[in-house]
Design a protein around this motif. Structure first.
Motif, PDB file in Angstrom:
ATOM      1  N   TYR A  59       0.981  -1.196  -0.101  1.00  0.00           N
ATOM      2  CA  TYR A  59       0.018  -0.173  -0.071  1.00  0.00           C
ATOM      3  C   TYR A  59       0.850   1.040   0.128  1.00  0.00           C
ATOM      4  O   TYR A  59       1.837   1.384   1.113  1.00  0.00           O
ATOM      5  N   ALA A  60       0.620   2.060  -0.968  1.00  0.00           N
ATOM      6  CA  ALA A  60       1.625   3.217  -1.166  1.00  0.00           C
ATOM      7  C   ALA A  60       0.626   4.350  -1.150  1.00  0.00           C
ATOM      8  O   ALA A  60       0.335   4.855  -2.287  1.00  0.00           O
ATOM      9  N   PRO A  61       0.276   5.073  -0.188  1.00  0.00           N
ATOM     10  CA  PRO A  61      -0.645   6.167  -0.047  1.00  0.00           C
ATOM     11  C   PRO A  61      -0.162   7.379  -1.100  1.00  0.00           C
ATOM     12  O   PRO A  61      -0.996   7.705  -1.762  1.00  0.00           O
ATOM     13  N   GLU A  62       1.018   7.474  -1.040  1.00  0.00           N
ATOM     14  CA  GLU A  62       1.396   8.881  -1.862  1.00  0.00           C
ATOM     15  C   GLU A  62       1.325   8.545  -3.480  1.00  0.00           C
ATOM     16  O   GLU A  62       1.421   9.438  -4.146  1.00  0.00           O
TER      17      GLU A  62
ATOM     18  N   VAL B 247       5.706  17.269  -5.067  1.00  0.00           N
ATOM     19  CA  VAL B 247       4.377  16.282  -5.730  1.00  0.00           C
ATOM     20  C   VAL B 247       3.787  15.323  -4.720  1.00  0.00           C
ATOM     21  O   VAL B 247       2.896  15.392  -4.517  1.00  0.00           O
ATOM     22  N   ALA B 248       4.654  14.603  -4.031  1.00  0.00           N
ATOM     23  CA  ALA B 248       4.077  13.539  -3.162  1.00  0.00           C
ATOM     24  C   ALA B 248       3.383  14.110  -2.097  1.00  0.00           C
ATOM     25  O   ALA B 248       2.483  13.556  -1.531  1.00  0.00           O
ATOM     26  N   ALA B 249       3.934  15.181  -1.539  1.00  0.00           N
ATOM     27  CA  ALA B 249       3.285  15.850  -0.182  1.00  0.00           C
ATOM     28  C   ALA B 249       1.793  16.276  -0.550  1.00  0.00           C
ATOM     29  O   ALA B 249       1.096  16.089   0.383  1.00  0.00           O
ATOM     30  N   VAL B 250       1.828  16.912  -1.752  1.00  0.00           N
ATOM     31  CA  VAL B 250       0.482  17.553  -2.340  1.00  0.00           C
ATOM     32  C   VAL B 250      -0.309  16.367  -2.020  1.00  0.00           C
ATOM     33  O   VAL B 250      -1.485  16.560  -1.615  1.00  0.00           O
ATOM     34  N   ILE B 251      -0.358  15.422  -2.742  1.00  0.00           N
ATOM     35  CA  ILE B 251      -1.105  14.177  -3.069  1.00  0.00           C
ATOM     36  C   ILE B 251      -1.200  13.655  -1.714  1.00  0.00           C
ATOM     37  O   ILE B 251      -2.336  13.373  -1.159  1.00  0.00           O
ATOM     38  N   ALA B 383       4.012  14.953 -13.644  1.00  0.00           N
ATOM     39  CA  ALA B 383       4.460  14.564 -12.449  1.00  0.00           C
ATOM     40  C   ALA B 383       3.257  13.907 -11.500  1.00  0.00           C
ATOM     41  O   ALA B 383       3.421  13.001 -10.730  1.00  0.00           O
ATOM     42  N   GLY B 384       1.923  14.474 -11.594  1.00  0.00           N
ATOM     43  CA  GLY B 384       0.993  13.850 -10.935  1.00  0.00           C
ATOM     44  C   GLY B 384       0.818  12.560 -11.097  1.00  0.00           C
ATOM     45  O   GLY B 384       0.427  11.840 -10.135  1.00  0.00           O
TER      46      GLY B 384
END
Lengths: 386, 495
Positions: A59-62, B247-251, B383-384
């Motif tokens: 599971y990779a939430p990001e 990008v990762a933090a926004v999602i 990137a999204g």
């Protein structure tokens, strides 16, 4: 009584299918068995029980993706996602109680195999739209895969779409990767009161065509429900916008918790209030046709009960028990499809459970089935007539 | 690029085939002289060119059906073509195949606002759909960068994406129905105005099948209401890792932006020189984050994205103040390909997808490969959703450079698969990635896909030479191997 074979991993699963192929044994493929009573009745030599091939793989939430084994209970997946404030956006229904079973028994892969979706189908898609990839075994006993774990992928045919909604008749899956999304912070429901079906459908279509991002539009009794979800300031503004769309309507609002309970019931067809022996249908039509479809059926069968989801495009219908489940009445002139979700075995044996297809399409579908399962090992006859 | 050997028998019967087509499509709908066929000799993967056997431009479904039935009966191959904007050679002609152009199917048949859908012919352009419904505040969401020219039929064939896929999905998530003609001439309708299918989801299967299964003659697309507000945030970072973290933090914070694009330093410079969008030239990584929805939501999300970006070390943070500025922020990104075209005789655009978490590592590895192959590379990507578009710069007139560029491209795609990604995120396999399919799929995986193809086209006549590295005959694929040494499998639990 057929015996049960219960593999513990992908390797054993493949061996089981290979064995069935060699022995000419047909398989009743099931996860938890919660949807056993949907589809045409089958006579199988063996049960292939996937509940032993279970568990979250990754599971990779990001990355917005979860990978899990075929027998993993839906509630286990949902509980895991909830810890990270994420969800399966297509709102998998729990039809257990409707089918006379306990709630919370189903598997996610079972939901995918029926391509089910709840109220958010309108804005977020169905199970088909969230299955990113899978691995499994075809009817030749061959392990194969399709798709992947990434959001964007056009490499090769999109067999995930084909598997979603195939009721276990094409291949036995051992692992799936599914897209997940952030769960909304807040939910609000606007109820329009004292509305008849025809007006309700118009109101729902108007709301869906508004810029207020309505994520649920259902009509139960004389109440039309419009759901708005998201971050607090946005929800506030959108509910206000929606209210202004219906200046003359009598309205009520449900807050986050009440909304969740309300839409869970819509999702699981609770508002239908079906009697224990009613036949239950699930009809998909153009939203704007919804009220006319129900009016036509009620003209022929005055004791019909119905409610609408998907802006009028999904009709849940309950009809008093009859040997033919009124299938001709339900399907007469229908532009869309009707599935007999609940009826006694002998009724399901006698009438087409799934929407009958025109001959060219039926022949093509049969060739597609053959391309996966040439010996007809998996769930033989479950989708018969398709 | 190796294509299947030409069938001398078909070439010898060219006159007869042309006459048969002229009997089906009267007037100027059959193009058989060499000069007039020239415009059709390639698609947007213009490094590869081939004249077709003959071009036919039908105007009715009956004509399409008659053409395909004739081709099936006489074992003549067919390459369908929409607007010819494929970046993977999906509609590249084949020397012994008819090129079936769908350009004359260019009408919008019906717009249904109540059900938020439109029924259009496949030759209508992607932007043409949006243009037709814009006045009522609606649009068609998938927006590939070729949207001015590319056709809806081609979008269905390729399952086209665009910069807004993360939030609004690809073509496959935005279709309700299709009419298509099978190779045997049968006309089949899938879906309609309702959702989902009562039987197998052949609509989903058709989408992205690259013209190998049937010829689409009508498409019902979903329309969406245009968001009332959209604003773009331009974020510059001193490192690529900083941009990728953002990008990762926004999602992870629960925000799904309408679009989230990233460019590396070289791409920033190229685009800035070309357009003058005001991109920060000191940044190693640039993000364009677009947020859309009601104005209050956009304001709220812009503030949250700014806060996240600053926490990840953003050195530039600019929010578009009006529509003109939002368009300007995008202009650089949208012109990135032509901008790169200004600094190199040729470039090759790749399209792998990778898990977002591996982005920085993949970029580092691409740079290392760039040094090894002695060719420059510029990176822009969605990137999204982890969809990369590395652009390899080379000179096609130098055979050695072309060869090295092909090798470099293949290395990048192998890398994408190695880190858990895929060969193509939105451009399709076509001829371009055909020979790399074995990197991502086993023979068994590909055999299963080819068997599906056999269900539609048992003689492999439709769009030959595309997608599959080696086509196996359907009769051979259809055999079922049953092992007669029966194995009991006592180690599996039974009840």
């Amino acid at each position: 009584m057929a015996g049960t074979i219960k593999p513990r991993d992908a390797r054993e699963l493949r061996q089981a299918v290979e064995w069935a192929l060699n022995e000419g044994v047909t398989l009743d493929v099931r996860g938890s068995g919660s949807k056993l009573d949907i589809g045409k009745p089958m006579r199988c030599d063996q049960v292939l029980d996937l509940s032993g091939v279970s568990g979250i793989v990754d599971y990779a939430p990001e990355e917005l993706v979860v990978t899990l084994r075929a027998g993993t209970p839906l509630r286990e997946v949902e509980a895991l996602l909830a810890q990270r404030k994420q969800m399966l956006a297509f709102e998998p229904p729990d039809l257990g109680p409707l089918l006379g079973r306990a709630p919370g028994e189903g598997t996610l892969v079972g939901t995918i195999m029926g391509n089910f979706a709840g109220p958010r189908r309108l804005s977020a898609g169905a199970a088909r739209d969230h299955l990113l990839g899978f691995s499994g075994v075809n009817g030749r006993g061959e392990a194969f895969k399709s798709g992947g774990r990434v959001m964007k992928n056009v490499t090769g045919y999109d067999l995930s779409k084909l598997l979603a909604g195939s009721w276990g008749t094409l291949a036995v899956l051992d692992e799936v990767s599914v897209k997940v999304l952030p769960a909304p912070d807040q939910t609000r429901t606007l109820l329009l009161l004292g509305v008849d079906d025809a007006v309700a459908v118009k109101a729902m279509c108007a709301a869906m065509g508004s810029p207020y991002e309505v994520s649920g539009a259902a009509h139960v009794g004389d109440r039309t429900a419009l759901r708005v979800e998201g971050f607090a300031p946005s929800v506030e503004a959108r509910v206000k916008g929606l209210r202004d769309l219906f200046p003359d309507a009598k309205m009520e609002e449900l807050g986050t918790l009440e909304s969740r309970a309300f839409w869970r019931e819509v999702r699981d067809a609770v508002p239908l209030g079906a009697d224990a022996d009613d036949a239950v249908w699930r009809i998909s039509s153009a939203p704007s046709d919804g009220a006319a479809v129900v009016a036509r059926i009620k003209a022929a069968q005055p004791f019909a009960k119905a409610f609408y989801d998907w802006s009028g495009g999904l009709i849940w219908l309950a009809l008093p028990a009859r040997d033919d489940a009124d299938h001709q009445v339900v399907r007469a002139g229908l532009l869309g499809h009707a599935t007999l979700i609940r009826a006694p075995e002998k009724v399901r044996a006698a009438v087409p459970v799934f929407q009958p297809l025109p001959p060219a399409l039926a022949a093509l579908s049969a060739r597609v089935k053959d391309s996966f399962d040439p010996k007809g090992l998996f769930n033989p006859g479950r989708m018969a007539g398709v | 690029m190796q294509m299947p050997p030409l069938d001398p028998d078909i070439l010898a019967r060219r006159g007869e085939i042309v006459a048969a087509l002229k009997a089906i499509v009267p007037g100027e709908g059959v193009i058989d002289d060499i000069d007039s066929m020239r415009p059709f000799e390639c698609d947007a993967l213009s490094a590869y060119r081939q004249l077709p056997l003959v071009v036919v431009l039908p105007e009715t479904v009956d004509q399409v059906s008659a053409i395909l039935r004739y081709c099936q009966d006489h074992k003549v191959k067919v390459v369908p073509r929409g607007a010819g904007t494929s970046l993977s050679g999906g509609s590249m002609p084949v020397g012994d195949a008819i090129l079936l152009g769908m350009a004359k199917f260019n009408r919008i048949l019906e717009v249904d606002y109540a059900n938020r859908c439109a029924r259009v012919q496949p030759g209508v352009t992607n932007l043409g759909v949006t243009n037709a419904v814009e006045s009522e505040g609606f649009y068609y969401a998938p927006d590939p960068s070729s949207q001015i020219a590319c056709s809806i039929g081609g979008n269905v064939a390729e399952n086209s994406g665009g910069v807004h896929c993360l939030k609004y999905g690809l073509t496959t998530n935005n279709l309700l129905g299709l009419e298509l003609v099978l190779m045997n001439g049968e006309v089949v309708r899938l879906g309609g105005r309702h959702l989902d299918s009562g039987g197998y989801d052949l609509l989903g299967l058709m989408t992205g099948s690259e013209g190998l299964l049937g010829v689409v003659t009508e498409v019902t697309v979903r329309l969406l209401r245009k968001p009332s507000t959209a604003r773009a945030v331009l974020l510059g970072f001193p490192t690529e890792a900083g941009a990728a973290d953002c990008v990762a933090a926004v999602i992870a914070s629960g925000i799904i932006p309408g679009g989230m694009e990233m460019m590396d330093k070289d791409a920033i410079q190229c685009a800035e020189n070309f357009v003058g969008a005001g991109y920060p030239l000191d940044a190693e990584g640039l993000l364009i984050v677009e947020l859309d929805g009601p104005a209050v939501e956009v304001d709220y999300l812009v503030a949250r994205v700014e806060e996240i970006a600053k926490g990840r070390g953003a050195t530039t943070c600019r929010v578009s103040r009006d529509e003109q500025e939002r368009v300007l922020f995008w202009a650089g990104r949208k012109a990135a390909f032509p901008a790169v075209g200004q600094i190199t005789p040729d470039y090759m655009c790749l399209d792998g997808s990778v898990p977002r978490g591996r982005l920085v590592e993949v970029l580092g590895e691409i740079r290392r490969m760039s040094r090894k192959h002695g060719l420059r590379v510029v990176n822009v990507f969605h990137a999204g959703d982890g969809n990369l578009h590395p652009l390899i710069l080379f000179d096609a007139n130098d055979p050695d450079e072309l060869h090295r560029a092909e090798q470099f491209g293949a290395d990048i795609l192998r890398l994408c698969v190695r880190v858990g990604g895929v060969l193509t995120g939105e451009h399709g396999v076509g001829i371009e990635k055909r020979d790399l399919m074995n990197v991502q799929f086993t023979d068994t995986d590909l055999d299963q896909q080819m068997r599906v193809k056999c269900a539609f086209d048992p003689d492999h006549l439709l769009n030959p030479g595309k997608v599959f590295p080696q086509l196996r005959r359907c009769a051979e694929l259809g055999r079922v191997v049953v092992h007669h040494n029966k194995i009991p499998f006592p180690d599996i639990p039974r009840f």
